[in-house]
Design a protein around this motif. Structure first.
Motif, short mmCIF file in Angstrom:
data_model
loop_
_atom_site.label_atom_id
_atom_site.label_comp_id
_atom_site.label_asym_id
_atom_site.label_seq_id
_atom_site.Cartn_x
_atom_site.Cartn_y
_atom_site.Cartn_z
N TYR A 1 0.84 -1.21 0.00
CA TYR A 1 0.00 0.00 0.00
C TYR A 1 0.87 1.25 0.00
O TYR A 1 0.50 2.28 -0.59
CB TYR A 1 -1.00 -0.01 1.17
CG TYR A 1 -0.56 0.72 2.42
CD1 TYR A 1 -0.57 2.12 2.48
CD2 TYR A 1 -0.15 0.04 3.55
CE1 TYR A 1 -0.16 2.79 3.63
CE2 TYR A 1 0.26 0.70 4.69
CZ TYR A 1 0.26 2.07 4.71
OH TYR A 1 0.68 2.74 5.84
N GLY A 2 2.05 1.17 0.63
CA GLY A 2 2.96 2.32 0.65
C GLY A 2 3.39 2.69 -0.76
O GLY A 2 3.37 3.86 -1.15
N GLN A 3 3.75 1.68 -1.55
CA GLN A 3 4.16 1.94 -2.93
C GLN A 3 2.97 2.40 -3.77
O GLN A 3 3.12 3.27 -4.65
CB GLN A 3 4.79 0.68 -3.52
CG GLN A 3 6.11 0.34 -2.85
CD GLN A 3 6.69 -0.98 -3.31
OE1 GLN A 3 6.56 -1.37 -4.46
NE2 GLN A 3 7.34 -1.70 -2.40
N ALA A 4 1.80 1.83 -3.49
CA ALA A 4 0.59 2.24 -4.23
C ALA A 4 0.34 3.73 -4.03
O ALA A 4 0.12 4.48 -4.99
CB ALA A 4 -0.61 1.42 -3.76
N ILE A 5 0.37 4.17 -2.78
CA ILE A 5 0.08 5.57 -2.47
C ILE A 5 1.22 6.49 -2.94
O ILE A 5 0.99 7.53 -3.56
CB ILE A 5 -0.15 5.73 -0.94
CG1 ILE A 5 -1.50 5.12 -0.54
CG2 ILE A 5 -0.06 7.20 -0.50
CD1 ILE A 5 -2.72 5.84 -1.09
N SER A 6 2.46 6.09 -2.66
CA SER A 6 3.57 7.01 -2.96
C SER A 6 3.84 7.11 -4.46
O SER A 6 4.29 8.15 -4.94
CB SER A 6 4.83 6.61 -2.18
OG SER A 6 5.26 5.34 -2.57
N ARG A 7 3.58 6.05 -5.20
CA ARG A 7 3.80 6.11 -6.66
C ARG A 7 2.70 6.92 -7.37
O ARG A 7 2.95 7.53 -8.40
CB ARG A 7 3.80 4.68 -7.26
CG ARG A 7 5.13 4.00 -7.24
CD ARG A 7 5.03 2.61 -7.88
NE ARG A 7 4.46 2.66 -9.23
CZ ARG A 7 5.11 3.03 -10.33
NH1 ARG A 7 6.38 3.39 -10.23
NH2 ARG A 7 4.51 3.03 -11.50
N ASN A 8 1.50 6.88 -6.81
CA ASN A 8 0.35 7.41 -7.55
C ASN A 8 -0.25 8.69 -7.00
O ASN A 8 -1.22 9.20 -7.59
CB ASN A 8 -0.75 6.33 -7.61
CG ASN A 8 -0.33 5.15 -8.47
OD1 ASN A 8 -0.36 5.23 -9.68
ND2 ASN A 8 0.08 4.06 -7.82
N THR A 9 0.26 9.18 -5.87
CA THR A 9 -0.30 10.41 -5.29
C THR A 9 0.82 11.26 -4.70
O THR A 9 1.97 10.81 -4.59
CB THR A 9 -1.30 10.09 -4.14
OG1 THR A 9 -0.56 9.72 -2.97
CG2 THR A 9 -2.27 8.99 -4.50
N HIS A 10 0.41 12.46 -4.28
CA HIS A 10 1.37 13.29 -3.53
C HIS A 10 0.97 13.35 -2.05
O HIS A 10 1.35 14.28 -1.33
CB HIS A 10 1.44 14.70 -4.12
CG HIS A 10 0.10 15.41 -4.08
ND1 HIS A 10 -0.60 15.78 -5.20
CD2 HIS A 10 -0.69 15.79 -3.05
CE1 HIS A 10 -1.72 16.37 -4.86
NE2 HIS A 10 -1.81 16.38 -3.55
N LEU A 11 0.20 12.36 -1.60
CA LEU A 11 -0.30 12.39 -0.22
C LEU A 11 0.85 12.26 0.79
O LEU A 11 1.86 11.61 0.51
CB LEU A 11 -1.31 11.27 0.03
CG LEU A 11 -2.60 11.32 -0.80
CD1 LEU A 11 -3.51 10.16 -0.41
CD2 LEU A 11 -3.31 12.65 -0.60
N LEU A 12 0.63 12.86 1.95
CA LEU A 12 1.59 12.77 3.05
C LEU A 12 1.16 11.58 3.90
O LEU A 12 0.15 11.64 4.59
CB LEU A 12 1.57 14.06 3.85
CG LEU A 12 1.78 15.34 3.02
CD1 LEU A 12 1.48 16.59 3.84
CD2 LEU A 12 3.21 15.38 2.48
N SER A 13 1.92 10.50 3.81
CA SER A 13 1.44 9.26 4.43
C SER A 13 2.49 8.64 5.36
O SER A 13 3.64 8.45 4.98
CB SER A 13 1.05 8.26 3.34
OG SER A 13 0.48 7.11 3.91
#
Lengths: 459, 216
Positions: free
Chosen positions: A317-329
């Motif tokens: 999920y980390g790669q999913a979010i960091s590759r596809n968004t600019h969200l601060l996670s």
């Protein structure tokens, strides 16, 4: 753009549904369907996968999941839904940078990508673990403030005020929340970092009245601190949480959307838990208007997230979010083992490496499942931050090799982990200095990591 | 279909969480004049035990467990009316809920599903349950066990409230009280005087059976 008021209107007019039907027939059924549709498969031989297409499929499935199932409001027994274009606009408009803290201690949180050299945000401390006294809370907080790599602080939770056990939704809880905030700020003043952001000073405030009471400026909290606001498993909320969001947003408080998807629960296996973790980011944006996100997938049986399945979930999920968004996670770690044990540090390193190499920032750390009063010390979060910084820029393949080795050192002990020692047993509460045994274990594990190819600079 | 084949079908249908298949097989048991007690023991219960084992090994997950418990109940609803009262052997009666002020339910739902699947009569009171409600319900259904869930360190005091209330009203010995949830520990159980605690729901079911046996 969906405003908080738009969302609330949907909470009271959305499709009615029983909670059981939402859990089993809507949420769970859709997760199973999407795992199959996108052919997402957990590979037990990998802790940190490097397959970009897997990450992108997990992201797309997470978007589909949230569009189809939305968020369930327990008080109205209705579903709050968002369209695909609202979800995309929410992602586009979500903050890509945010400053937390004040004056010399102000820091900017920025997004990361897999294998990014950008240092991860280190949200450091107790992760809300219970402590038995105000003296211990103060001592711990002061030590957390002294950790140079700390970007923001996570406090312990008081279980009593003035010797009286705190009860939910009572004046005792309000009293506890205020006390927690005042003590946390005072401890950071003593540590010489008065402006450092306290992101969960209100760990003791389970109800909205407690949080709202403790937000009064005279207790020392500021809009720039950051406020954890939890979702309920899975993808659910209620008026109490929405009341908190409303109050925080009206004061300009930065909300940290918090969630703990349960591996083995309604999400099912690792694949469904990864997809749900993505969906929680969308809920954070659209329901809570969150500035940043804190997701901690957790093992239903072992209540930690350092098993191979959970490390894979965090990476995916980390790669999913960091590759596809600019969200601060950020990802929060719960270990099975307790303080002053080698196993605890192995677990911390395995999770920090997985998360950071996958593009996430970290919160560290809920030691011994954050269940045992006083079983936490400043060594564990300090170590987590050091490992996290050392990992920045690491290739996922290399991260996977190190993580697999670390997991092999503790996996057999996960069902019956060592509890370790209480803070007051392995630290001097007055000085905040660790015992020689504690330091010995810390140095030993650091050396082992260096031998594995992860040189760690002392902070 | 032979008796053994029907029992196998019952067991497999529970494992597959297929309520309709369980109902169909249970109806055939009655139509063929097969002993419903034997059908429960060798069919439904066998399936339920297998489901519990699979859940413990994380081969199936919560949704599968809850649906299997529903399937088991659907079969019991068909078979029980055909069994004379004296022949009905239930493992025990349980009143279960999450304590006052706590609205978390996943742990409690797992426990309820496993109790049902293991042949206990379960009365699920839901979440945010008041102290008096636990006791009123336990008295009403003549419960053997009261289980108290709590997920927050600020809500576990609700577990102590129930035990204190039972002690004060002279009813403590009437019920076995088990507690569980994230922040609960063995030390907490000793402090409040509960009868049992388990870290996982599977362990709780085993312990519940032992405590009931001990009480007899």
């Amino acid at each position: 753009m969906v405003t908080f008021l738009n969302m609330m209107e949907r909470a009271v007019t959305g499709k009615p549904c029983s909670e059981r039907d939402y859990d089993l027939k809507i949420f769970s059924a859709k997760v199973v369907e999407l795992v199959k549709e996108y052919d997402i498969t957990f590979d037990p031989s990998l802790s940190v996968p490097s397959d970009d297409s897997l990450a992108d499929d997990v992201f797309k499935a997470g978007i589909d999941l949230y569009r189809e199932v939305g968020t369930y409001c327990k008080d109205t027994e209705r579903i709050i839904k968002f369209t695909e274009s609202e979800i995309k606009a929410g992602l586009k408009n979500a903050p890509s940078r945010a400053i937390f803290g004040e004056e010399l201690d102000a820091k900017e949180m920025v997004p990361r990508k897999p294998e990014d050299r950008t240092p991860p945000w280190c949200f450091i401390g107790a992760a809300g673990a219970p402590v038995s006294s105000e003296e211990i809370l103060l001592s711990l907080m002061q030590s957390y403030g002294a950790i140079p790599l700390a970007d923001s602080i996570t406090t312990p939770a008081l279980t009593s005020v003035g010797g009286v056990r705190i009860r939910p939704r009572s004046p005792l809880e309000i009293y506890g929340a205020i006390r927690n905030a005042v003590l946390a700020r005072e401890a950071l003043r003593r540590a010489g970092r008065p402006g450092l952001s306290i992101m969960n000073a209100l760990a003791t405030a389970e109800s909205a009245p407690s949080l709202i009471a403790a937000l009064h400026p005279q207790y020392g909290l500021r809009p720039s601190d950051g406020y954890l606001l939890a979702a309920m498993a899975e993808l659910k909320t209620d008026f109490d949480r929405l009341n908190k969001a409303c109050a925080l947003l009206s004061l300009g408080g930065r909300i940290v959307g918090e969630s703990g998807p349960v591996y083995g629960g309604y999400c099912g296996g690792p694949e469904g838990t990864a997809i749900t973790s993505v969906a929680y980011h969308l809920m954070g944006i659209l329901v809570y208007q969150a500035t940043c996100h804190l997701v901690f997938p957790i093992h239903l049986k072992y209540r930690c997230n350092t098993t191979p399945e959970l490390l894979w979930v965090i990476s995916a999920y980390g790669q999913a979010i960091s590759r596809n968004t600019h969200l601060l996670s950020m990802n929060l770690n719960y270990t099975a083992a307790g303080p002053c044990t080698e196993m605890c540090l192995y677990e911390i390193a395995a999770r920090a490496i997985s998360a950071v190499a996958s593009g996430l920032s970290i919160e560290a750390v809920g030691v011994a499942k954050a269940a045992h009063e006083d079983y936490l010390t400043p060594i564990e979060p300090r170590f987590a931050a050091e490992v996290a910084h050392a990992t920045a820029g690491m290739k996922r393949e290399n991260a996977d090799e190190i993580v697999k080795h670390l997991v092999s050192l503790y996996i057999d002990k996960i069902p019956d982990p060592p509890l370790g020692m209480k803070y007051q047993e392995c630290f001097d509460v007055k000085t905040g200095n660790p015992s020689s045994k504690c330091l010995e274990i810390y140095s030993k594990v650091k050396k082992e990591l260096e031998d594995l190819g992860l040189p760690i600079e002392s902070s | 279909m032979s008796k053994e084949e029907l029992f196998k079908k019952l067991s497999e249908a529970v494992i597959a969480s297929d309520s309709q298949a369980v109902v169909d097989a249970a109806k055939q048991v009655i139509e063929k004049g097969i002993d419903p007690v034997e059908a429960i023991e060798k069919g439904l219960s066998k399936g339920a035990i297998a489901v519990g084992e699979k859940f413990d090994k994380m081969e199936i997950f919560l949704t599968g467990l809850m649906m299997a418990a529903d399937a088991m109940k659907a079969g019991m609803d068909i078979l029980l009316p055909h069994i004379s009262k004296e022949k009905i052997v239930r493992k025990g009666t349980v009143v279960s809920g999450t304590v006052k002020g706590d609205i978390h339910d996943i742990g409690k739902n797992i426990l309820v599903a496993l109790f049902q699947a293991n042949g206990f009569d379960v009365y699920d009171l839901g979440t945010d349950v008041s102290t008096s409600k636990f006791i009123e319900e336990a008295e009403k259904v003549n419960a053997d066990i009261i289980t108290l869930s709590a997920l927050m360190s600020s809500t576990i005091g609700g577990q102590k409230d129930v035990i204190d209330y039972l002690k004060e009203t002279g009813k403590r010995k009437n019920f076995i009280v088990m507690v569980g949830g994230g922040p609960t520990t063995r030390e907490w159980v000793e402090e409040i005087g509960a009868d049992g605690w388990a870290e996982t729901a599977t362990e709780a079911i085993k312990l519940a059976s032992e405590l009931i046996e001990k009480k007899k």
